[in-house]
Design a protein around this motif. Structure first.
Motif, short mmCIF file in Angstrom:
data_model
loop_
_atom_site.label_atom_id
_atom_site.label_comp_id
_atom_site.label_asym_id
_atom_site.label_seq_id
_atom_site.Cartn_x
_atom_site.Cartn_y
_atom_site.Cartn_z
N ALA A 300 38.38 11.24 22.43
CA ALA A 300 38.40 12.66 22.75
C ALA A 300 37.43 13.40 21.84
N VAL A 301 36.62 14.26 22.44
CA VAL A 301 35.80 15.20 21.67
C VAL A 301 36.56 16.51 21.68
N ALA A 302 37.18 16.84 20.54
CA ALA A 302 38.15 17.93 20.53
C ALA A 302 38.30 18.47 19.12
N ARG A 303 39.00 19.59 19.00
CA ARG A 303 39.31 20.11 17.69
C ARG A 303 40.23 19.12 16.97
N PRO A 304 40.03 18.87 15.68
CA PRO A 304 40.74 17.80 15.00
C PRO A 304 42.25 18.01 14.89
N ARG A 314 40.50 7.45 19.55
CA ARG A 314 39.71 8.09 18.50
C ARG A 314 39.47 9.55 18.88
N VAL A 315 39.22 10.37 17.86
CA VAL A 315 38.82 11.76 18.08
C VAL A 315 37.51 12.01 17.35
N LEU A 316 36.53 12.53 18.08
CA LEU A 316 35.29 13.01 17.47
C LEU A 316 35.47 14.51 17.29
N PRO A 317 35.56 14.99 16.04
CA PRO A 317 36.00 16.37 15.82
C PRO A 317 34.90 17.41 16.06
N THR A 318 35.32 18.52 16.65
CA THR A 318 34.48 19.71 16.75
C THR A 318 35.19 20.85 16.04
N HIS A 319 34.43 21.84 15.62
CA HIS A 319 35.02 22.92 14.83
C HIS A 319 34.58 24.28 15.36
N GLY A 320 35.32 25.30 14.96
CA GLY A 320 34.96 26.67 15.28
C GLY A 320 35.85 27.29 16.34
N GLU A 321 36.06 28.59 16.18
CA GLU A 321 36.78 29.38 17.18
C GLU A 321 35.75 30.18 17.97
N LEU A 322 35.28 29.58 19.05
CA LEU A 322 34.20 30.16 19.84
C LEU A 322 34.70 30.54 21.22
N ARG A 323 34.04 31.52 21.81
CA ARG A 323 34.35 31.77 23.22
C ARG A 323 33.90 30.56 24.03
N GLU A 324 34.55 30.33 25.15
CA GLU A 324 34.29 29.10 25.91
C GLU A 324 32.82 28.95 26.29
#
Length: 354
Positions: A300-304, A314-324
């Motif tokens: 999953a590419v997702a928030r950790p 596995r999770v590949l982490p993405t970060h940030g509170e962004l608008r879609e």
């Protein structure tokens, strides 16, 4: 960059590490250079926008589609350049003054995109070129040129150029959909996204290396799934894997994968699911769970800290509170890192044919 420079995985990693700095610089540049009102003037009376390009440029168009519709307030249709040339005028509203055609070519030299812009102009449509190359063929073919310059770089599968054209498209969407006072906070959001890109790049390096070693141990087709803005990111990610190391990889829609490719062998084949916050998150999380249940190795590419993707291998982490609409700026970061790590693990170099 010269044609004689060799492709290296180190350059891919260097570009991935530079994405945050590059994003801040390119958004600053675009905010200044698009403030003269020329985009708004060219698009006056427009109700529909066609985004056209090839390869990474088409992938960026797919990733930016939602921004043009929700922020830009326009019906948006991404088309590959050849499809535009052959079928772009089919159906009502296919040409004319109410359709803005945006031609995207990072190099500025795409013959198909240049022809698409020229053909759109002959049909009476206003045209915009998006590129990193000032004075290039696509800029000469368009009514307005939006230049998103990048820093010094060597030969590589497109990483900073992809981000630059994607950022340029998002800025164009903002300019088309807002008056200058309302545009400022949106442009500030795009600048601030650089922090999320930096955090994502830092957090992704080791998980991407570990994933690459696993994939290299049992190479086989990698499927990358996403929908909405993630459809473009999925295509881009699959392209980076193919370009970097020649491993077969392709993109598919979340729902379509469940209807078709879940029956493909081997049954434990790797599945990468783009699952950022947004409208498709619930379906992406459900796919993570159901695919894991039937034996797929799900990444999953997702928030950790997202509990909805807990079933992922596995999770590949993405970060940030962004608008879609801005999520694609962080969702693609793993692609170059994973491609480079796979090439190293397999003993290959980018764009090798053997």
């Amino acid at each position: 960059m010269t044609p004689r420079q060799a492709y290296t995985t180190e350059e891919m990693r260097r570009q991935a590490r530079s994405l945050a700095t590059e994003l801040g610089q390119v958004v600053d540049h675009l905010a200044r250079t698009t403030a003269d009102g020329r985009l708004g003037a060219a698009a006056r009376g427009v109700r529909r926008v066609v985004l056209t390009g090839n390869g990474d440029s088409y992938h960026a168009a797919r990733a930016a589609e939602l921004a043009f519709e929700s922020v830009g307030g326009l019906t948006c249709e991404p088309l590959s350049a050849q499809r535009f040339l052959d079928y772009g005028a089919a159906g009502p509203g296919g040409d004319g003054r109410d359709t803005l055609v945006v031609g995207i070519s990072a190099s500025g030299g795409s013959k198909a995109v240049t022809r698409a812009l020229e053909e759109a102009g002959r049909r009476g449509s206003p045209t915009v070129a998006v590129t990193v190359a000032e004075g290039s063929a696509v800029t000469r073919a368009a009514d307005v040129a939006v230049i998103a310059p990048t820093g010094p770089r060597q030969a590589s599968p497109g990483i900073v150029t992809y981000q630059a054209t994607l950022a340029a498209l998002l800025v164009v969407a903002v300019r088309l959909g807002t008056e200058p006072p309302a545009a400022k906070p949106l442009l500030d959001e795009l600048r601030a996204a650089a922090d999320a890109v930096a955090a994502t790049a830092r957090a992704s390096q080791e998980p991407c290396r570990e994933l690459a070693e696993e994939l290299a141990a049992g190479p086989g087709p990698l499927v990358v799934t996403g929908t909405g803005p993630q459809a473009g990111t999925a295509k881009y990610a699959a392209a980076k894997v193919v370009e970097a190391c020649g491993l077969p990889a392709f993109a598919q829609d979340l729902e379509e994968w469940w209807h078709v490719e879940r029956f493909a062998l081997p049954g434990d084949g790797p599945l990468l699911v783009l699952a950022p916050p947004g409208r498709s998150h619930a379906r992406a999380a459900e796919l993570v769970s159901r695919a894991a249940q039937i034996g797929r190795r799900v990444v999953a590419v997702a928030r950790p800290d997202d509990p909805a993707v807990g079933a992922a291998h596995r999770v590949l982490p993405t970060h940030g509170e962004l608008r879609e609409e801005w999520n694609p700026l962080v969702d693609h970061v793993f692609a170059g890192l994973t491609g480079a790590a796979l090439a190293d693990a397999l003993g290959r170099v980018p764009f090798s044919t053997r």
